[in-house]
Design a protein around this motif. Structure first.
Motif, short mmCIF file in Angstrom:
data_model
loop_
_atom_site.label_atom_id
_atom_site.label_comp_id
_atom_site.label_asym_id
_atom_site.label_seq_id
_atom_site.Cartn_x
_atom_site.Cartn_y
_atom_site.Cartn_z
N MET A 1 44.06 31.67 46.04
CA MET A 1 45.36 31.85 45.40
C MET A 1 45.16 32.51 44.04
SD MET A 1 47.36 28.30 46.28
CE MET A 1 45.93 27.24 46.07
N ARG A 2 46.10 33.34 43.69
CA ARG A 2 46.07 33.97 42.38
C ARG A 2 47.17 33.41 41.50
NH1 ARG A 2 45.02 40.46 43.12
NH2 ARG A 2 43.45 40.38 44.79
N PHE A 3 46.85 33.30 40.23
CA PHE A 3 47.81 32.83 39.24
C PHE A 3 47.82 33.82 38.08
CE2 PHE A 3 46.54 29.23 41.69
CZ PHE A 3 47.65 28.41 41.77
N ARG A 4 48.88 33.75 37.30
CA ARG A 4 48.99 34.57 36.10
C ARG A 4 49.14 33.65 34.90
NH1 ARG A 4 47.62 39.78 35.90
NH2 ARG A 4 48.55 39.93 37.99
N HIS A 5 48.19 33.77 33.96
CA HIS A 5 48.24 32.98 32.74
C HIS A 5 49.33 33.54 31.83
CE1 HIS A 5 46.85 31.45 28.79
NE2 HIS A 5 46.37 30.45 29.49
N PRO A 6 49.90 32.72 30.94
CA PRO A 6 50.91 33.25 30.01
C PRO A 6 50.45 34.45 29.21
CG PRO A 6 50.99 30.86 29.99
CD PRO A 6 49.81 31.24 30.84
N ASP A 7 49.13 34.62 29.02
CA ASP A 7 48.67 35.80 28.28
C ASP A 7 48.59 37.04 29.16
OD1 ASP A 7 46.35 35.62 29.80
OD2 ASP A 7 44.99 35.40 28.10
N GLY A 8 48.95 36.89 30.45
CA GLY A 8 48.94 38.02 31.36
C GLY A 8 47.70 38.12 32.22
N SER A 9 46.67 37.32 31.94
CA SER A 9 45.41 37.42 32.68
C SER A 9 45.54 36.80 34.07
CB SER A 9 44.30 36.69 31.92
OG SER A 9 44.10 37.24 30.64
N PRO A 10 44.89 37.40 35.07
CA PRO A 10 44.85 36.77 36.40
C PRO A 10 43.83 35.65 36.43
CG PRO A 10 43.62 38.83 36.43
CD PRO A 10 44.23 38.71 35.05
N VAL A 11 44.12 34.61 37.20
CA VAL A 11 43.21 33.49 37.41
C VAL A 11 43.15 33.22 38.90
CG1 VAL A 11 42.83 31.02 36.99
CG2 VAL A 11 43.71 32.48 35.15
N HIS A 12 41.94 33.06 39.42
CA HIS A 12 41.73 32.89 40.86
C HIS A 12 41.35 31.45 41.17
CE1 HIS A 12 41.64 37.27 41.70
NE2 HIS A 12 41.19 37.33 40.47
N LEU A 13 41.99 30.89 42.20
CA LEU A 13 41.67 29.55 42.69
C LEU A 13 41.32 29.63 44.16
CD1 LEU A 13 41.68 26.38 42.53
CD2 LEU A 13 44.14 26.50 43.09
N GLY A 14 40.20 29.03 44.54
CA GLY A 14 39.81 28.98 45.93
C GLY A 14 38.96 27.75 46.19
N TYR A 15 38.39 27.68 47.39
CA TYR A 15 37.47 26.58 47.67
C TYR A 15 36.15 27.14 48.17
CZ TYR A 15 37.74 26.56 52.85
OH TYR A 15 37.62 26.86 54.18
N CYS A 16 35.09 26.34 48.05
CA CYS A 16 33.75 26.80 48.38
C CYS A 16 33.42 26.50 49.84
CB CYS A 16 32.72 26.16 47.46
SG CYS A 16 31.04 26.78 47.73
N SER A 17 32.88 27.49 50.53
CA SER A 17 32.60 27.32 51.96
C SER A 17 31.31 26.57 52.23
CB SER A 17 32.55 28.69 52.65
OG SER A 17 31.38 29.40 52.31
#
Length: 387
Positions: free
Chosen positions: A1-17
């Protein structure tokens, strides 16, 4: 999943296989269909991040055959999955009947470790989504602490300089930057953020940094705010956060707590156990949970914390608890301010299969963990970035 921080930066969330028992390419692709795609569907998202663990033989196959990399990337895309990070800590055999200290081999004094890490970085550069310029690879914190004589330490230090040069060459060849994060872990040459500063300061800050594992940080009784400040003051980037929780026994003398801990003392993985009177206080340590339970660790100096990656969203058997509050504090420290201090977050609960009662629905459990992490990120003001 991708998120956007209030400063505009992308942040990635996933899980480890590395939770999945697959060590060849066909097995990895099969697990994408069996688990990762169902996890994405459970979460109701169009795109899910998965931090791949690729065993050495699989990495060799991918490096040697560009078509196989394209095949893997195509399978990821077809299932709504993307990869921005690899876990290169385990080399092979991560789901053998007994792993224990073998997970630290080869170490950074061995040429095989450098070759494996650079190969992983090259594979990741090819797997990165087209709109992402940067990836991350996590690796072990140099070695298990013994034996680690000066000549091996010096060999490892030279290898890190060669690692930085190799990553620069990959960026020159591919246009994609891959950073490597060394993961402090209890019992290793680097087990705390203070030791990370000592061992890693002065290396290429654009390509080498720290993979911060929140479980390990908690087991070492490090205060999250102090730890993050220590790394920032030293110029060490948090390349990747492994979102994980340790198990805590508030009163390790309680018979019920000891019985519950005994059920976690399984034979596959190493479960380093620590106790301290307070965060940042002197730590008493043993290398495995059975040693602690058999009298190797005092019960009157404070709670015990165990290197057992507990599911983020669920409480363990009472009266045990998890260190989810520590993870929440780490997330707040990295992402709760006016700017992003880490953009790759990987849920790494590889212990589902060795829980006293393994889940019948693994995909559902992983999805619940990711939902827990998503709620914490949105609570910090990040917005989910839908495709």
């Amino acid at each position: 999943m991708r998120f956007r921080h209030p400063d505009g930066s992308p942040v990635h969330l996933g899980y480890c296989s590395n939770v999945h028992q697959a060590e060849d390419l066909d097995g990895v692709i099969g697990q994408l269909a069996a688990y990762a795609e169902p996890v994405r569907e459970r979460l109701g998202v169009d795109r899910l991040g998965i931090g791949l663990w690729l065993a050495r033989d699989t990495v060799t196959r991918l490096v040697d055959d560009e078509d196989e990399v394209k095949r893997l990337k195509g399978e990821l895309a077809a299932r709504g999955l993307e990869t921005v990070t690899l876990n290169a800590f385990p080399y092979a055999g991560f789901h053998r009947e007994v792993v224990k200290k073998d997970v630290y081999l080869p170490d950074w004094a061995d040429e095989a470790r450098l070759r494996h890490t650079l190969d992983c970085a090259r594979v990741l550069a090819a797997l990165l989504p087209d709109d992402i310029a940067r990836g991350s690879v996590s690796t072990l914190p140099l070695a298990w602490r013994t034996p680690w004589p000066p000549d091996r330490a010096e060999t490892a230090r030279r290898a890190l300089d060669r690692l930085a040069a190799g990553l620069a060459a990959i960026e020159s060849d591919t246009g994609r930057r891959v950073r490597v994060g060394f993961e402090p872990e209890p019992g290793c040459v680097v087990e705390t953020t203070a030791q990370a500063v000592r061992e890693l300061r002065g290396l290429d800050p654009d390509r080498l940094g720290v993979c911060l594992d929140a479980c390990h940080l908690a087991v070492q009784f490090e205060d999250p705010g102090a730890a993050l400040a220590r790394l920032a003051d030293a110029g060490l980037a948090v390349v990747k956060l492994q979102a994980s929780c340790a198990v805590e026994a508030t009163d390790p003398a309680d018979p019920a707590a000891r019985a519950a801990l005994r059920r976690l003392a399984e034979p596959r993985f190493l479960h380093q156990t620590r106790t301290a009177s307070a965060p940042e206080a002197p730590v008493h340590a043993v290398d495995d949970l059975p040693d602690a339970l058999d009298g190797g660790l005092p019960t009157g100096t404070g709670p015990w914390r165990v290197h057992f990656h507990a599911p983020l969203h669920a409480d363990p058997e009472p009266p045990l608890r998890t260190t989810a509050d520590q993870l929440t504090a780490v997330l707040a420290g990295l992402l709760g301010g006016t700017s992003v201090h880490c953009d790759h977050i990987e849920v790494e609960t590889y212990t589902w299969s060795v829980l006293p009662e393994p889940p019948a629905d693994l995909a559902g459990g992983i999805a619940a963990e990711l939902a827990w992490a998503r709620d914490r990120l949105t609570g910090l003001g990040l917005k989910e970035d839908h495709q």
